[in-house]
Design a protein around this motif. Structure first.
Motif, PDB file in Angstrom:
ATOM      1  N   PRO A  81      -8.858  18.237 -39.106  1.00 57.22           N
ATOM      2  CA  PRO A  81      -7.695  17.346 -38.952  1.00 57.22           C
ATOM      3  C   PRO A  81      -7.037  16.968 -40.271  1.00 57.22           C
ATOM      4  O   PRO A  81      -5.852  16.660 -40.305  1.00 57.22           O
ATOM      5  CB  PRO A  81      -8.281  16.116 -38.248  1.00 57.22           C
ATOM      6  CG  PRO A  81      -9.533  16.592 -37.604  1.00 57.22           C
ATOM      7  CD  PRO A  81     -10.068  17.657 -38.504  1.00 57.22           C
ATOM      8  N   SER A  82      -7.788  16.980 -41.360  1.00 59.16           N
ATOM      9  CA  SER A  82      -7.241  16.554 -42.645  1.00 59.16           C
ATOM     10  C   SER A  82      -6.547  17.674 -43.394  1.00 59.16           C
ATOM     11  O   SER A  82      -6.051  17.460 -44.504  1.00 59.16           O
ATOM     12  CB  SER A  82      -8.357  15.971 -43.520  1.00 59.16           C
ATOM     13  OG  SER A  82      -9.368  16.934 -43.732  1.00 59.16           O
ATOM     14  N   LEU A  83      -6.490  18.876 -42.822  1.00 57.18           N
ATOM     15  CA  LEU A  83      -5.897  20.014 -43.509  1.00 57.18           C
ATOM     16  C   LEU A  83      -4.686  20.522 -42.734  1.00 57.18           C
ATOM     17  O   LEU A  83      -4.729  20.675 -41.514  1.00 57.18           O
ATOM     18  CB  LEU A  83      -6.924  21.135 -43.678  1.00 57.18           C
ATOM     19  CG  LEU A  83      -6.477  22.350 -44.514  1.00 57.18           C
ATOM     20  CD1 LEU A  83      -7.613  22.818 -45.421  1.00 57.18           C
ATOM     21  CD2 LEU A  83      -6.037  23.499 -43.631  1.00 57.18           C
ATOM     22  N   ASN A  84      -3.587  20.778 -43.448  1.00 52.95           N
ATOM     23  CA  ASN A  84      -2.371  21.336 -42.862  1.00 52.95           C
ATOM     24  C   ASN A  84      -1.995  22.617 -43.589  1.00 52.95           C
ATOM     25  O   ASN A  84      -2.226  22.752 -44.790  1.00 52.95           O
ATOM     26  CB  ASN A  84      -1.213  20.333 -42.957  1.00 52.95           C
ATOM     27  CG  ASN A  84      -1.429  19.132 -42.056  1.00 52.95           C
ATOM     28  OD1 ASN A  84      -1.303  19.208 -40.847  1.00 52.95           O
ATOM     29  ND2 ASN A  84      -1.778  17.999 -42.667  1.00 52.95           N
ATOM     30  N   PHE A  85      -1.416  23.565 -42.830  1.00 53.04           N
ATOM     31  CA  PHE A  85      -1.070  24.842 -43.433  1.00 53.04           C
ATOM     32  C   PHE A  85       0.434  25.003 -43.525  1.00 53.04           C
ATOM     33  O   PHE A  85       1.204  24.367 -42.823  1.00 53.04           O
ATOM     34  CB  PHE A  85      -1.680  26.005 -42.651  1.00 53.04           C
ATOM     35  CG  PHE A  85      -0.940  26.380 -41.390  1.00 53.04           C
ATOM     36  CD1 PHE A  85      -0.072  27.463 -41.383  1.00 53.04           C
ATOM     37  CD2 PHE A  85      -1.120  25.673 -40.216  1.00 53.04           C
ATOM     38  CE1 PHE A  85       0.606  27.813 -40.232  1.00 53.04           C
ATOM     39  CE2 PHE A  85      -0.450  26.023 -39.066  1.00 53.04           C
ATOM     40  CZ  PHE A  85       0.425  27.092 -39.069  1.00 53.04           C
ATOM     41  N   ASP A 801       3.739  27.461 -25.536  1.00 53.08           N
ATOM     42  CA  ASP A 801       4.894  27.963 -26.294  1.00 53.08           C
ATOM     43  C   ASP A 801       5.778  26.818 -26.788  1.00 53.08           C
ATOM     44  O   ASP A 801       6.995  26.824 -26.594  1.00 53.08           O
ATOM     45  CB  ASP A 801       5.703  28.937 -25.437  1.00 53.08           C
ATOM     46  CG  ASP A 801       6.685  29.759 -26.266  1.00 53.08           C
ATOM     47  OD1 ASP A 801       6.454  29.913 -27.465  1.00 53.08           O
ATOM     48  OD2 ASP A 801       7.687  30.236 -25.692  1.00 53.08           O
ATOM     49  N   LYS A 802       5.161  25.840 -27.436  1.00 59.17           N
ATOM     50  CA  LYS A 802       5.915  24.740 -28.016  1.00 59.17           C
ATOM     51  C   LYS A 802       6.736  25.260 -29.187  1.00 59.17           C
ATOM     52  O   LYS A 802       6.211  25.769 -30.168  1.00 59.17           O
ATOM     53  CB  LYS A 802       4.949  23.648 -28.492  1.00 59.17           C
ATOM     54  CG  LYS A 802       5.606  22.471 -29.187  1.00 59.17           C
ATOM     55  CD  LYS A 802       6.318  21.568 -28.228  1.00 59.17           C
ATOM     56  CE  LYS A 802       6.805  20.305 -28.925  1.00 59.17           C
ATOM     57  NZ  LYS A 802       7.539  19.408 -28.014  1.00 59.17           N
ATOM     58  N   LYS A 803       8.050  25.136 -29.100  1.00 59.40           N
ATOM     59  CA  LYS A 803       8.939  25.676 -30.115  1.00 59.40           C
ATOM     60  C   LYS A 803       9.066  24.725 -31.301  1.00 59.40           C
ATOM     61  O   LYS A 803       8.971  23.510 -31.160  1.00 59.40           O
ATOM     62  CB  LYS A 803      10.332  25.937 -29.534  1.00 59.40           C
ATOM     63  CG  LYS A 803      10.362  26.848 -28.321  1.00 59.40           C
ATOM     64  CD  LYS A 803      10.034  28.277 -28.694  1.00 59.40           C
ATOM     65  CE  LYS A 803      10.271  29.210 -27.508  1.00 59.40           C
ATOM     66  NZ  LYS A 803       9.900  30.606 -27.824  1.00 59.40           N
ATOM     67  N   ALA A 804       9.332  25.308 -32.452  1.00 60.01           N
ATOM     68  CA  ALA A 804       9.681  24.483 -33.610  1.00 60.01           C
ATOM     69  C   ALA A 804      11.064  23.891 -33.384  1.00 60.01           C
ATOM     70  O   ALA A 804      11.984  24.592 -32.956  1.00 60.01           O
ATOM     71  CB  ALA A 804       9.670  25.328 -34.870  1.00 60.01           C
ATOM     72  N   PRO A 805      11.260  22.601 -33.640  1.00 58.22           N
ATOM     73  CA  PRO A 805      12.609  22.026 -33.553  1.00 58.22           C
ATOM     74  C   PRO A 805      13.552  22.738 -34.518  1.00 58.22           C
ATOM     75  O   PRO A 805      13.118  23.319 -35.522  1.00 58.22           O
ATOM     76  CB  PRO A 805      12.404  20.561 -33.940  1.00 58.22           C
ATOM     77  CG  PRO A 805      10.942  20.315 -33.781  1.00 58.22           C
ATOM     78  CD  PRO A 805      10.258  21.611 -34.049  1.00 58.22           C
ATOM     79  N   THR A 806      14.838  22.698 -34.211  1.00 55.48           N
ATOM     80  CA  THR A 806      15.808  23.372 -35.057  1.00 55.48           C
ATOM     81  C   THR A 806      16.627  22.361 -35.862  1.00 55.48           C
ATOM     82  O   THR A 806      16.754  21.199 -35.483  1.00 55.48           O
ATOM     83  CB  THR A 806      16.755  24.243 -34.218  1.00 55.48           C
ATOM     84  OG1 THR A 806      17.413  23.419 -33.251  1.00 55.48           O
ATOM     85  CG2 THR A 806      15.978  25.338 -33.504  1.00 55.48           C
ATOM     86  N   PRO A 834       4.591  21.451 -38.352  1.00 56.06           N
ATOM     87  CA  PRO A 834       3.180  21.567 -38.741  1.00 56.06           C
ATOM     88  C   PRO A 834       2.392  22.626 -37.989  1.00 56.06           C
ATOM     89  O   PRO A 834       1.363  23.082 -38.486  1.00 56.06           O
ATOM     90  CB  PRO A 834       2.620  20.157 -38.476  1.00 56.06           C
ATOM     91  CG  PRO A 834       3.580  19.511 -37.540  1.00 56.06           C
ATOM     92  CD  PRO A 834       4.920  20.101 -37.840  1.00 56.06           C
ATOM     93  N   TRP A 835       2.836  23.036 -36.795  1.00 53.45           N
ATOM     94  CA  TRP A 835       2.095  24.068 -36.067  1.00 53.45           C
ATOM     95  C   TRP A 835       2.741  25.447 -36.223  1.00 53.45           C
ATOM     96  O   TRP A 835       2.297  26.408 -35.616  1.00 53.45           O
ATOM     97  CB  TRP A 835       1.979  23.708 -34.581  1.00 53.45           C
ATOM     98  CG  TRP A 835       3.304  23.669 -33.857  1.00 53.45           C
ATOM     99  CD1 TRP A 835       3.927  24.711 -33.231  1.00 53.45           C
ATOM    100  CD2 TRP A 835       4.152  22.528 -33.681  1.00 53.45           C
ATOM    101  NE1 TRP A 835       5.112  24.301 -32.685  1.00 53.45           N
ATOM    102  CE2 TRP A 835       5.281  22.961 -32.941  1.00 53.45           C
ATOM    103  CE3 TRP A 835       4.073  21.192 -34.067  1.00 53.45           C
ATOM    104  CZ2 TRP A 835       6.318  22.095 -32.592  1.00 53.45           C
ATOM    105  CZ3 TRP A 835       5.106  20.338 -33.719  1.00 53.45           C
ATOM    106  CH2 TRP A 835       6.201  20.784 -32.985  1.00 53.45           C
ATOM    107  N   GLY A 836       3.770  25.571 -37.021  1.00 50.96           N
ATOM    108  CA  GLY A 836       4.385  26.869 -37.271  1.00 50.96           C
ATOM    109  C   GLY A 836       5.716  27.025 -36.573  1.00 50.96           C
ATOM    110  O   GLY A 836       6.072  26.276 -35.666  1.00 50.96           O
TER     111      GLY A 836
END
Length: 850
Positions: A81-85, A801-806, A834-836
C-alpha cells in the motif's frame, strides 16, 4: 450495481491484507513456506519479521506469481500500500518507468540485492511536475521475478545502517539459492482495448556445485507492444476526428494519408519493448568457517516510444532550381529508441573466526543507455542540403543521439559478534565500512542529431552536453543491539560518510521494541539520514523540443547554472520518527500499525518551467543567453523557450500511517482462506520553498517562484494519500481463487496550457485542477493444478476496466477548445492515474515445476 459498488462490496468482504507471503496464489504446505527470518533492518541473527523493532514486510514467490504483468515494479505496487508506480513517462522516462515508497522520490528508496547495494539506471526522468521527476534509481525491470526467493521491504529510514538513499526505506531482493530443480513459466496477455500485447517466458534452474555449493540461474524474455490512448490531434482534426478546413491543404492531405489516420498522434501510450535478462546466484562452502559467494545479472533492452506527430510542411526545402519540396507528404511520427545494457556482478567471502562473523565483498554495476531518434528528420540540415541540389534529395530519418553511462564500484567489509553480558539475550556488536566510486558520462550524438535543433522530437546530446563525472565516497558504521530485560529490544546505529564532492555526513538511528506479552508489543524509531544527489541529477544536460517549444535541461553543477544564480546540488537531510504496535490477539491473526514522520531539508526537486521567452516576448534574457551559450537552437521555440533545473528547492514534511492485518481460516477438507488487508495514509506538505534566483525573476510575467502550482502538486497531491489493498485467497484442493481489491484515494494536480500551473501571461486562462476521485480496482486470478508439477492460471488486472480519467477541454483564448494541460491530443488520459492509463488487462499463465 455499478462496477465501483461491486468493487467496494468485494473490498468489504475481503476485509484484510498484509502484503507478505500471505498474498499467495495458493496456500503452500508448511514445509513450502518461505522462512520468516529477515536480514534487512537488523544485524541480529535469527530475527523474524514479526519480531522486528522496525516495520518490515515480506513479499514471497507466491505473491509475485499472482500478478498478471510480471514486472517487479508492478509486483511491488500491487503488494504494498505504501508504494506507487509510474504509469506513464514523458520522453525517455516512458522507456524506464519506476516506483516510489511513502510518497517520496524514487531516489529516496535504497535497493539491495542479497544485502548489497544495486547500481542505478543511467536514464534520468526529467519531466517537470511529475511525482517521479528526477528518478535515476535502480531499474527493477532487470531483475526477473523467477530469480527471486523473497523480497524484504524495510519501511523506515535506515541511512545510518545502509548509507545514502535509505530515507523512505529499503528494498532487499533475496535471490533463489536452490541447488536442484527448477521452474518454467510462460505468460501472455493484452489490454481489453486489444493493444499492449504482452508475452514473457522465464526459466529458473538450480545445480549442485561440487559437494558443498550451488549455482542458481534464471533466464527471462519479455515483449510488450504499444498502446495508444486519447483522441485525435486538435491541431489538424476536430473533436469528432474530421480534418480541419482551416489548415494548410498540404498538411490536411498529409494527415489523411498518414497510416494512423485519424488518430495520427500516438504519443499517449506504453512504449514497445523487448527485454532479455540473465541472473546468476552461486555459493560454495570451503569449510565450516569460510565460504564464497557470487551473484550478478545481465540485461538487454530495446524500447521504442512515439512522440508528437509532425505535419507534412514541417520538413521542406527549395531546390537550386526553385522547386518547393516536401519529402514527407504524410507527415511523420518520430520515435525515441533506447538500446540498453545493464550489468552487475558481486563476489565475496564470508565466514567465522573466534565467534566473529565476517563478510568481505566487491561489487561492480554498469548501465549504458544508447538513445536514438527514429522516423524523424532535421529540418535545418535538409533545407540547407536541398538548396544546393537541383533535384529532390534523400532525407536522413534516423539519428544516433548519444549514450548515457552510469557505473558504480563498491567494496564492503563487515563483522558481527554476540557477547554474553548478563542481559536477557546476548549483545550484538557489528561494525564495518564501505568504499564507493560512482561515474556518470554523457557521450554526444552524431552531428545531424543536434545541429540546428536536431532531429524532431528529441535532439541528440551536443558536445556542450557531453562529459564524464565521478565521485568517491567512503563510510564506516557501528551497530549495537541488545535485550536488557526480557521483552525489551534496543538497537543503536551510527554511520560516518565522506564524499569527495561535498564532504562529510553523520547519521544515527535508535530503535526500540517492548513486548508486554506474546500477544502485544510496541515499537518505535528515531533517526536522521541523507541522500546524496545522483551524478545524473547534478550533471545531466539535454534539450527537449516539442511542436513550438524548446526547453533545456540545465545541469545544476555547471557554470551556466552558477551565472543564473543556482548553486551546485547538496545532499538532502532527513529526520524520521515512527511509532506503532504489533498484536497477535489470536494464533492465526496478526495486526500491525505504525505512524511515521519524515522531514526533508533541502529536498532535491525539479524547478517549474523557467521561461526565457513566450512567443515574441522576452521573459528572461539571462535564460536565453544560457541556452545559446550551450549551443541550443531556438528555431522551434515559436511558443516557449526556457530551462528546467534540479535544485535543493524545498523543505517537506511527510506524515503517514501504515496498518496491516493478516488472518487465516481453515475450513477443513483442504479448504483454506488467507484474508489480508494493508492500509497506508500518506500526506506531504511543503514547509519552505527556496527563492528563485533574481537573474530569472520577471514579475510582469508571473515568473517569481521556484515552484509553480503544478510542481507543488507533483510533490504533494499527485499521488494518493490513501491506498488500501484487500486480498482474499481461497484454496479448494487443486483449485484456487485470488481476489484483490486496491482502493486509491483522491489525487489532483493543477495545470495550464503551458503545461505548468500558470496560465500564459495575459491570456486570462489561469489554471485547471485535474482531479481523480477515490477509485477501486479489482484483480482476479483463477488457478488449477493439472498435476502436482503443472499449474494453469487465468486472470485479469483491473477486472472491471476502470478507465483513467481524461484531461478536460477548456476554452482557449484563440476561441478553440483545448486540453487544459496544453496537450495536442483531445481527451488524453491523466498520466498520474495511480492504477495506470490503459484499463483492464487479461492474461493466462502456465507454470511447470521440475
Amino acid at each position: 450495481m455499478s462496477p465501483l459498488s461491486k468493487a467496494a462490496l468485494i473490498s468489504l468482504l475481503a476485509s484484510t491484507a498484509l502484503p507478505t507471503a500471505a498474498m499467495a496464489q495458493e496456500a503452500p504446505a508448511a514445509d513450502e513456506l518461505p522462512s520468516d527470518i529477515i536480514v534487512t533492518g537488523t544485524r541480529v541473527t535469527g530475527m523474524r519479521a514479526a519480531d522486528s523493532a522496525a516495520p518490515v514486510q515480506v513479499v514471497g514467490t507466491q505473491a509475485m506469481a499472482n500478478v498478471g504483468q510480471q514486472d517487479l515494479t508492478q509486483v511491488l505496487a500491487q503488494s504494498l500500500p505504501s508504494l506507487n508506480f509510474q504509469a506513464f513517462g514523458g520522453d525517455t522516462a516512458n522507456l524506464t518507468l519506476t516506483a516510489a515508497l511513502r510518497g517520496l522520490s524514487p531516489n529516496d528508496t535504497l535497493v539491495l540485492v542479497n544485502g548489497k547495494r544495486r547500481h542505478f539506471t543511467a536514464n534520468l526522468a526529467v519531466l517537470g511536475g511529475s511525482p517521479y521527476s528526477g528518478a535515476a534509481t535502480t531499474d527493477l525491470s532487470f531483475i526477473p521475478t523467477n530469480s527471486i526467493g523473497r523480497i524484504e521491504i524495510l519501511q523506515d529510514g535506515a541511512a545510518a545502517q545502509y548509507g545514502s538513499d535509505a530515507i523512505a526505506g529499503v528494498v532487499n531482493i533475496i535471490l533463489k539459492d536452490q541447488s536442484e530443480g527448477g521452474l518454467f513459466t510462460a505468460t501472455g496477455g493484452q489490454y481489453y482495448e486489444g493493444d499492449g500485447k504482452t508475452f514473457s517466458t522465464a526459466l529458473n534452474m538450480g545445480f549442485k556445485l561440487g559437494d558443498s555449493g550451488f549455482v542458481n540461474v534464471t533466464g527471462e524474455y519479455k515483449f510488450h507492444d504499444y498502446t495508444q490512448r486519447g483522441g485525435c490531434d486538435r491541431r489538424y482534426l476536430t473533436l469528432d476526428c474530421k480534418t480541419r478546413t482551416d489548415i494548410n491543404p498540404i498538411d490536411a492531405a498529409g494527415v489523411e494519408a498518414n497510416p494512423f489516420y485519424p488518430r495520427v498522434n500516438t504519443i499517449n501510450g506504453d512504449a514497445k519493448y523487448s527485454l532479455y535478462n540473465f541472473v546468476l546466484n552461486a555459493g560454495y562452502d570451503f569449510s565450516d568457517a569460510v565460504s564464497a559467494y557470487a551473484f550478478g545479472s545481465y540485461g538487454k533492452r530495446k524500447a521504442y516510444a512515439y512522440e508528437n506527430y509532425r505535419r507534412a510542411t514541417r520538413i521542406s526545402g527549395t531546390t537550386s532550381e526553385g522547386e518547393k519540396v516536401y519529402p514527407l507528404p504524410a507527415g511523420f511520427n518520430p520515435q525515441e529508441h533506447l538500446d540498453e545494457e545493464d550489468f552487475s556482478l558481486t563476489g565475496g567471502l564470508k565466514g567465522t573466526v573466534s565467534g566473529w562473523v565476517w563478510d568481505l565483498s566487491l561489487t561492480y554495476g554498469r548501465d549504458a543507455v544508447a538513445l536514438y531518434t527514429l522516423d524523424s528528420a532535421n529540418p535545418t540540415i535538409f533545407a540547407q542540403q536541398q538548396s544546393v541540389n537541383p533535384d529532390p534529395i534523400s532525407l536522413q530519418r534516423n539519428f544516433y543521439d548519444g549514450t548515457l553511462v552510469n557505473s558504480e564500484w563498491a567494496v564492503e567489509a563487515g563483522v558481527t559478534k554476540d557477547f554474553e553480558v548478563g542481559m536477557a539475550k546476548p549483545l550484538t556488536l557489528a561494525f564495518g565500512g564501505q568504499w564507493r566510486k560512482d561515474t556518470y558520462a554523457i557521450q554526444s550524438g552524431e552531428f545531424a542529431s543536434w545541429f540546428g535543433g536536431g532531429g524532431q522530437s528529441y535532439p541528440g546530446f551536443a558536445p556542450t552536453d557531453a562529459g564524464s563525472y565521478s565521485r568517491k565516497a567512503w563510510g564506516a558504521y557501528v551497530d549495537l543491539a541488545m535485550d536488557p530485560v526480557e521483552g525489551l529490544h534496543l538497537d543503536l546505529a551510527g554511520r560516518y560518510e565522506h564524499y569527495s564532492d561535498f564532504g562529510k555526513v553523520w547519521n544515527g538511528k535508535f530503535t526500540g521494541r517492548y513486548d508486554f506479552s506474546p500477544a502485544f508489543g510496541i515499537r518505535g524509531t528515531v533517526s536522521n539520514g541523507f541522500r546524496a544527489p545522483t551524478l545524473a541529477e547534478s550533471y545531466y544536460s539535454s534539450v527537449n523540443v516539442g511542436p513550438g517549444s524548446t526547453f533545456g535541461q540545465l545541469p545544476p553543477n555547471s557554470s551556466a547554472a552558477t551565472v543564473l544564480g543556482f548553486a551546485p546540488l547538496k545532499p538532502e537531510k532527513a529526520t524520521s520518527f515512527s511509532a506503532g504496535f504489533v498484536a497477535h490477539p489470536l494464533s492465526n491473526l496478526q495486526i500491525t500499525v505504525d505512524a511515521y514522520q519524515i522531514k526533508l531539508k533541502k529536498r532535491i526537486v525539479p524547478s517549474a518551467a523557467i521561461f526565457g521567452s513566450l512567443g515574441s516576448d522576452i521573459v528572461s534574457q539571462a535564460v536565453i543567453d544560457a541556452l545559446i551559450a550551450r549551443g541550443v537552437s531556438l528555431a522551434d521555440a515559436t511558443s516557449y523557450a526556457g530551462i528546467n533545473i534540479f535544485t535543493n528547492g524545498a523543505d517537506t514534511r511527510t506524515r503517514g500511517v501504515e496498518a496491516t492485518v493478516d488472518y487465516t481460516s481453515d475450513f477443513g477438507d483442504g479448504a483454506k482462506a488467507n484474508w489480508t488487508l494493508g492500509f497506508n495514509y500518506n500526506q506531504t506538505k511543503i514547509e519552505k520553498i527556496y527563492p528563485l534566483p533574481a537573474a530569472v525573476v520577471n514579475t510582469a510575467f508571473s515568473q517569481t517562484n521556484l515552484l509553480d502550482p503544478n510542481s507543488i502538486d507533483g510533490l504533494t497531491t499527485a499521488t494518493p494519500r490513501v491506498k488500501i489493498i484487500a486480498n482474499a485467497l481461497l484454496t479448494f484442493g487443486d483449485f484456487s481463487v485470488n481476489l484483490r481489491e486496491s482502493i486509491y484515494g483522491v489525487t489532483h494536480q493543477r495545470t495550464s496550457f503551458s503545461g505548468s500551473g500558470y496560465g500564459a501571461p495575459g491570456d486570462g486562462s489561469g489554471y485547471t485542477v485535474l482531479r481523480i476521485g477515490t477509485s477501486a480496482i479489482t484483480d482476479l486470478n483463477l488457478g488449477y493444478k493439472i498435476t502436482p508439477k503443472i499449474r494453469f492460471d487465468v486472470g485479469a488486472n483491473n477486472l472491471f476496466d476502470k478507465k483513467a480519467p481524461t484531461v478536460p477541454l477548456v476554452d482557449h483564448p484563440s476561441g478553440s477548445k483545448r486540453p487544459a494541460n496544453g496537450a495536442n491530443v483531445y481527451n488524453p488520459p491523466i498520466t498520474f492515474t495511480p492504477w495506470g492509463i490503459n484499463g483492464g488487462y487479461y492474461y493466462a499463465r502456465a507454470t511447470f515445476n521440475f
